[in-house]
Design a protein around this motif. Structure first.
Motif, PDB file in Angstrom:
ATOM      1  N   MET A 141       1.215  -1.088   0.661  1.00 48.72           N
ATOM      2  CA  MET A 141      -0.046  -0.048  -0.048  1.00 48.72           C
ATOM      3  C   MET A 141       1.063   1.446   0.683  1.00 48.72           C
ATOM      4  O   MET A 141       1.051   1.809  -0.937  1.00 48.72           O
ATOM      5  N   VAL A 142       1.565   1.116   1.352  1.00 47.28           N
ATOM      6  CA  VAL A 142       2.300   3.279   1.376  1.00 47.28           C
ATOM      7  C   VAL A 142       3.320   2.573   0.313  1.00 47.28           C
ATOM      8  O   VAL A 142       3.495   3.825  -0.427  1.00 47.28           O
ATOM      9  N   GLU A 143       4.166   1.725   0.219  1.00 50.58           N
ATOM     10  CA  GLU A 143       5.015   2.044  -0.661  1.00 50.58           C
ATOM     11  C   GLU A 143       4.903   2.358  -2.674  1.00 50.58           C
ATOM     12  O   GLU A 143       5.238   3.506  -3.185  1.00 50.58           O
ATOM     13  N   PRO A 144       3.896   0.896  -3.070  1.00 44.09           N
ATOM     14  CA  PRO A 144       3.685   1.799  -4.374  1.00 44.09           C
ATOM     15  C   PRO A 144       2.768   2.651  -4.775  1.00 44.09           C
ATOM     16  O   PRO A 144       3.409   4.015  -5.738  1.00 44.09           O
ATOM     17  N   VAL A 145       2.053   3.525  -3.453  1.00 45.48           N
ATOM     18  CA  VAL A 145       1.468   4.625  -3.681  1.00 45.48           C
ATOM     19  C   VAL A 145       2.284   5.614  -3.264  1.00 45.48           C
ATOM     20  O   VAL A 145       1.755   7.038  -4.569  1.00 45.48           O
ATOM     21  N   PHE A 146       3.293   5.872  -2.554  1.00 45.60           N
ATOM     22  CA  PHE A 146       4.621   7.296  -1.989  1.00 45.60           C
ATOM     23  C   PHE A 146       5.322   6.564  -3.678  1.00 45.60           C
ATOM     24  O   PHE A 146       6.212   7.734  -3.416  1.00 45.60           O
ATOM     25  N   GLY A 147       5.789   5.874  -4.077  1.00 51.69           N
ATOM     26  CA  GLY A 147       6.625   5.905  -5.298  1.00 51.69           C
ATOM     27  C   GLY A 147       7.794   5.098  -4.826  1.00 51.69           C
ATOM     28  O   GLY A 147       9.120   4.929  -5.154  1.00 51.69           O
ATOM     29  N   PHE A 148       7.761   4.137  -3.030  1.00 47.80           N
ATOM     30  CA  PHE A 148       9.144   4.322  -3.048  1.00 47.80           C
ATOM     31  C   PHE A 148       9.357   2.870  -3.413  1.00 47.80           C
ATOM     32  O   PHE A 148      10.742   2.241  -2.344  1.00 47.80           O
ATOM     33  N   MET A 211      -2.547  11.864   2.486  1.00 50.88           N
ATOM     34  CA  MET A 211      -3.538  10.365   3.097  1.00 50.88           C
ATOM     35  C   MET A 211      -5.888  10.819   2.152  1.00 50.88           C
ATOM     36  O   MET A 211      -5.643  10.184   1.588  1.00 50.88           O
ATOM     37  N   GLN A 212      -5.960  12.033   2.513  1.00 47.38           N
ATOM     38  CA  GLN A 212      -7.159  12.065   2.231  1.00 47.38           C
ATOM     39  C   GLN A 212      -6.598  12.477   0.914  1.00 47.38           C
ATOM     40  O   GLN A 212      -7.377  12.163   0.553  1.00 47.38           O
ATOM     41  N   GLU A 213      -6.044  12.986   0.412  1.00 45.24           N
ATOM     42  CA  GLU A 213      -6.250  13.589  -1.427  1.00 45.24           C
ATOM     43  C   GLU A 213      -5.723  12.477  -2.092  1.00 45.24           C
ATOM     44  O   GLU A 213      -6.467  12.022  -2.955  1.00 45.24           O
ATOM     45  N   ARG A 214      -5.209  10.801  -1.466  1.00 43.47           N
ATOM     46  CA  ARG A 214      -4.829   9.465  -1.657  1.00 43.47           C
ATOM     47  C   ARG A 214      -5.421   8.479  -1.865  1.00 43.47           C
ATOM     48  O   ARG A 214      -5.360   7.764  -1.889  1.00 43.47           O
ATOM     49  N   TRP A 215      -6.359   9.081  -0.715  1.00 39.95           N
ATOM     50  CA  TRP A 215      -7.396   8.319  -0.368  1.00 39.95           C
ATOM     51  C   TRP A 215      -7.756   6.863  -1.809  1.00 39.95           C
ATOM     52  O   TRP A 215      -7.888   5.469  -0.784  1.00 39.95           O
ATOM     53  N   GLU A 216      -8.010   7.355  -2.905  1.00 39.04           N
ATOM     54  CA  GLU A 216      -8.842   6.482  -3.592  1.00 39.04           C
ATOM     55  C   GLU A 216      -7.593   5.714  -3.995  1.00 39.04           C
ATOM     56  O   GLU A 216      -7.890   3.745  -4.070  1.00 39.04           O
ATOM     57  N   GLU A 217      -6.515   6.195  -4.376  1.00 37.75           N
ATOM     58  CA  GLU A 217      -5.368   5.743  -4.575  1.00 37.75           C
ATOM     59  C   GLU A 217      -4.863   4.470  -3.521  1.00 37.75           C
ATOM     60  O   GLU A 217      -4.599   2.467  -4.056  1.00 37.75           O
ATOM     61  N   PHE A 218      -4.959   4.527  -2.018  1.00 36.04           N
ATOM     62  CA  PHE A 218      -5.456   3.589  -1.206  1.00 36.04           C
ATOM     63  C   PHE A 218      -6.487   2.569  -1.409  1.00 36.04           C
ATOM     64  O   PHE A 218      -5.802   1.455  -0.846  1.00 36.04           O
ATOM     65  N   THR A 219      -7.111   2.744  -1.541  1.00 28.53           N
ATOM     66  CA  THR A 219      -8.738   2.281  -1.539  1.00 28.53           C
ATOM     67  C   THR A 219      -8.330   0.679  -2.535  1.00 28.53           C
ATOM     68  O   THR A 219      -8.553  -0.064  -2.477  1.00 28.53           O
ATOM     69  N   LYS A 220      -7.491   1.863  -3.862  1.00 33.44           N
ATOM     70  CA  LYS A 220      -7.143   0.282  -4.691  1.00 33.44           C
ATOM     71  C   LYS A 220      -6.356  -0.607  -4.587  1.00 33.44           C
ATOM     72  O   LYS A 220      -6.553  -2.148  -5.119  1.00 33.44           O
ATOM     73  N   LYS A 221      -5.486   0.218  -4.053  1.00 29.69           N
ATOM     74  CA  LYS A 221      -3.954  -0.843  -3.730  1.00 29.69           C
ATOM     75  C   LYS A 221      -4.844  -2.119  -2.013  1.00 29.69           C
ATOM     76  O   LYS A 221      -4.414  -3.633  -2.014  1.00 29.69           O
ATOM     77  N   LYS A 222      -5.517  -1.247  -1.236  1.00 30.83           N
ATOM     78  CA  LYS A 222      -6.166  -1.910  -0.601  1.00 30.83           C
ATOM     79  C   LYS A 222      -6.848  -3.041  -0.570  1.00 30.83           C
ATOM     80  O   LYS A 222      -6.815  -4.554  -0.375  1.00 30.83           O
ATOM     81  N   TYR A 223      -7.616  -2.477  -1.896  1.00 34.25           N
ATOM     82  CA  TYR A 223      -8.470  -4.450  -2.448  1.00 34.25           C
ATOM     83  C   TYR A 223      -7.587  -4.874  -3.182  1.00 34.25           C
ATOM     84  O   TYR A 223      -8.339  -6.253  -2.501  1.00 34.25           O
TER      85      TYR A 223
END
Length: 298
Positions: A141-148, A211-223
């Motif tokens: 989740m965190v690493e792919p969303v933020f490009g880590f 986190m709030q701005e990227r909520w949907e990105e996290f949601t897709k990774k969480k799913y």
């Protein structure tokens, strides 16, 4: 007791007075009543948790006597209540037989290692519980969303994590994955509280602000994470965490139900709240329905 005396004492002390109810009939301010109720509710909740915390010590004793190991992963978005839950879980535990592991940014040397290596180095010895406050699932989740991490690293993780976890279980480790699921609205409220409360401002990081701005990105990774890493041997337990106390209470019960330990207090109801603790399948269905609803509103 005169009402003006109530304001001269700490509210925790007031609760000890047998006649405080009579004093409240003298019409104190609404603000005072709200604070009194909040304090009383908090103390009642802590007492309820304490009953289960006694059981956690019994679980520890059992693991120590049997030389067994336990790993608990605590995952969830920022401000989902992970830290507070872990503090309640470990508050009265024997410090010699548990550790909370919250790994920071990997060093250059660790960046070149097998991804799971720095986590394996923290695994429990016989008779010990290790709680990971965030875990190897950072890579999902965190690493792919933020490009880590690279997309290749992300895909490699997703393709290998099942086998890794099933290997742990095959070696006799009690393994539990808990995901604290907070709503977008509650996360926003908690971030706002952190900004305003000087005792909590240290919790607010630059990443939190996104986190709030990227909520949907996290949601897709969480799913995808839940869908592809929830297995029969290594399932996710999803706990709705908008209500902190209820989430903590059910999280402790979830841990206690994982191990058949000795001297369990049979007077306690160990059943989980089905409105709070849900299966991965139910969470995926809920996420799918919410996504469909958002599409219809556009």
């Amino acid at each position: 007791m005169k009402i003006d005396k109530l304001y001269d004492r700490d509210i925790e002390d007031i609760l000890e007075y047998e006649d405080f109810v009579e004093a409240l009939k003298q019409s104190p301010s609404e603000e005072f009543l709200r604070e009194l109720h909040r304090k009383y509710q908090y103390r009642s909740q802590e007492e309820a948790l304490r009953v289960l915390q006694v059981e956690l010590i019994k679980l520890q004793d059992h693991l120590e006597k049997q030389n067994e190991k336990m790993i608990i992963l605590v995952e969830g978005r920022d401000a989902s209540g992970k830290g507070g839950a872990i503090r309640r879980i470990t508050r009265y535990m024997n410090e010699k037989h548990y550790r909370v592991v919250a790994l920071g940014k990997p060093s250059d040397a660790q960046m070149g290692q097998w991804y799971f290596q720095r986590y394996v180095e923290q695994f429990p010895k016989a008779g010990e519980i290790v709680i990971f406050d965030r875990s190897w699932y950072n890579r999902s989740m965190v690493e792919p969303v933020f490009g880590f991490c690279t997309n290749e690293q992300y895909e490699t993780f997703m393709n290998t994590v099942q086998a890794f976890e099933e290997g742990l279980i095959a070696h006799g480790i009690h393994f539990l994955k808990i995901y604290f699921s907070v709503s977008k609205e509650e996360q926003a409220r908690r971030f706002e509280e952190r900004e305003e409360n000087p005792l909590k401002q240290w919790k607010l990081s630059e990443i939190d602000l996104q986190m709030q701005e990227r909520w949907e990105e996290f949601t897709k990774k969480k799913y995808r994470m839940i869908k592809e890493t929830n297995t029969e041997k290594s399932p996710w337990t999803v706990i709705k965490s908008d209500n902190k106390f209820v989430a903590r209470y059910n999280a402790i019960k979830t841990i206690l139900n994982k191990v058949d330990y000795e001297n369990r207090d049979e007077r306690i109801d160990f059943s989980l709240d089905p409105n709070i603790v849900i299966s991965a399948e139910t969470e995926l269905k809920n996420m799918y329905n919410r996504a469909k609803l958002r599409e219809l509103k556009r």
